[in-house]
Design a protein around this motif. Structure first.
Motif, PDB file in Angstrom:
ATOM      1  N   ALA A 171       1.224  -1.207  -0.199  1.00 56.56           N
ATOM      2  CA  ALA A 171      -0.115  -0.105   0.154  1.00 56.56           C
ATOM      3  C   ALA A 171       0.456   0.793   0.110  1.00 56.56           C
ATOM      4  O   ALA A 171       0.051   1.988  -1.021  1.00 56.56           O
ATOM      5  N   GLN A 174       1.941   1.967  -3.821  1.00 57.03           N
ATOM      6  CA  GLN A 174       1.120   2.650  -4.371  1.00 57.03           C
ATOM      7  C   GLN A 174       1.128   3.666  -4.245  1.00 57.03           C
ATOM      8  O   GLN A 174       0.652   4.222  -5.337  1.00 57.03           O
ATOM      9  N   GLY A 175       0.972   4.185  -3.427  1.00 52.38           N
ATOM     10  CA  GLY A 175       0.867   5.574  -2.516  1.00 52.38           C
ATOM     11  C   GLY A 175       1.608   6.060  -2.473  1.00 52.38           C
ATOM     12  O   GLY A 175       1.365   7.350  -3.385  1.00 52.38           O
ATOM     13  N   GLY A 176       2.798   6.096  -2.336  1.00 52.71           N
ATOM     14  CA  GLY A 176       3.984   6.785  -2.737  1.00 52.71           C
ATOM     15  C   GLY A 176       4.116   6.743  -4.371  1.00 52.71           C
ATOM     16  O   GLY A 176       4.496   8.097  -4.553  1.00 52.71           O
TER      17      GLY A 176
END
Lengths: 210, 210
Positions: A171, A174-176
């Motif tokens: 997660a 993905q966010g990064g």
DNA sequence: ACCCGTCTGGACTTGCCGGTCCATTTTTCG
DNA sequence: CGAAAAATGGACCGGCAAGTCCAGACGGGT
């Protein structure tokens, strides 16, 4: 669904080559200009094909083509992290993998083909969701596998829940990446990766310090 | 850029109301049906307005309207996390905030207005990037502020780099939400949040155990 | 009452883009 | 070689949606 020839898989050698050329060219132009503004004509001119070829190889039209590109891009994601991702059994390999991920996405610049693709084709087609879901599951599995390798090597406490930690790390990645795309700053991605690995390091069998 | 009236801010009371109605209605329909397939006519019928009004209040056309909606949605993001996000000074408040975030995004279902919006309007308009960047900065700041509050209360070691940890946590949230959207599973978001908070707990001034 | 700026309605234009169609060339195979 | 199947080129169509325009309704200030 994996053993069915999907109708358009192997008519002839030339055909397969053209189809591949279309998918790769489409992937390029989509990466460069974005899904929202890319037309079939853009893809057509980039790949040196005609309208009829596009619909010959993708009878389902634009959606089917986009789906094929999404699958193509999804396949690349894990490949690009090899060989590191496959052998995360030491702290060094984790670090190398971390650097490879950062480098890959920094180079990619500010266009997330996949992200944009499944936001476009998105929740309409069930197929799109399947592609993403499977990619994420494999990715998470490889990370968890690496964590268990650390545990087997006595580098990380067996008490650590590898699956859960892998999910959290994924997660973070993905966010990064998403934030790299939207803000242009890779600091979030780096922080997520480093923080995730720190989390592992903090769970060593023998705590380094008090 | 924040003190300029932006031309269309305050012609008349009725006008402002109509403009607000358009933005809110557009936000609704965009959330429900997705950016890619929503037309000005959809927005028009939803908000009970005419074409000319749309262009009267948003001379820049659809892009300007989408940008306004993006700003509107961005403002809601942090609001929806209050009051928890504003007072993260105890473990309980962190937990409450965590639950609020999960609940908010689980309810939102599978449409990320903001994400889709700035993937659509995206990197073309510099304004879109500014909105996202600022939102992320504020969000990260609030998280870091909460972490420092824990440090001040002696609950977390002062050695912890609050800014970096906040960035990592924020990335985890973003990725968790993205994966909730695309896979329909909120497990990644929960894992990211819990793992991030665990990371804080692991950095208590007095290590709980050896 | 008036005038002028704002607000509103909705018909109309315009261009684009996905998709269709058929004619032509190339390949495969017996 | 010859026929059938596949591959290719590109003109064409139709619809849709963004954006334009003008006519008219409202409303407040003098």
């Amino acid at each position: 669904m994996s053993d069915a020839p999907t109708a358009k898989d192997a008519p002839t050698a030339k055909g397969r080559a053209t189809r591949a050329r279309i998918v790769e060219g489409a992937a390029e132009v989509l990466r460069e200009r974005g899904v929202a503004v890319t037309t079939l004509d853009d893809i057509r001119s980039r790949t040196g094909t005609s309208k009829s070829q596009l619909f010959h190889y993708f009878p389902g039209g634009k959606d089917e083509l986009l789906l094929a590109v999404a699958q193509f891009e999804a396949d690349r994601v894990l490949e690009d992290q090899q060989p590191h991702l496959g052998s995360l059994d030491s702290w060094e390999s984790w670090q190398q993998w971390r650097d490879a991920v950062v480098e890959r996405y920094e180079r990619q610049g500010d266009h997330c083909s996949l992200g944009a693709l499944f936001l476009q084709v998105g929740r309409l087609r069930p197929g799109a969701r399947a592609i993403v879901t499977q990619l994420m599951r494999q990715w998470q599995e490889q990370l968890a596998h690496g964590m268990r390798a650390l545990q087997d090597n006595g580098l990380v406490s067996p008490a650590l829940d590898a699956d859960r930690t892998a999910a959290a790390l994924l997660a973070g990645i993905q966010g990064g990446v998403a934030m790299l795309m939207s803000t242009g700053d890779s600091m979030y991605l780096k922080a997520a990766l480093d923080s995730g690995i720190d989390h592992l390091r903090a769970a060593t069998v023998e705590p380094v310090r008090a």
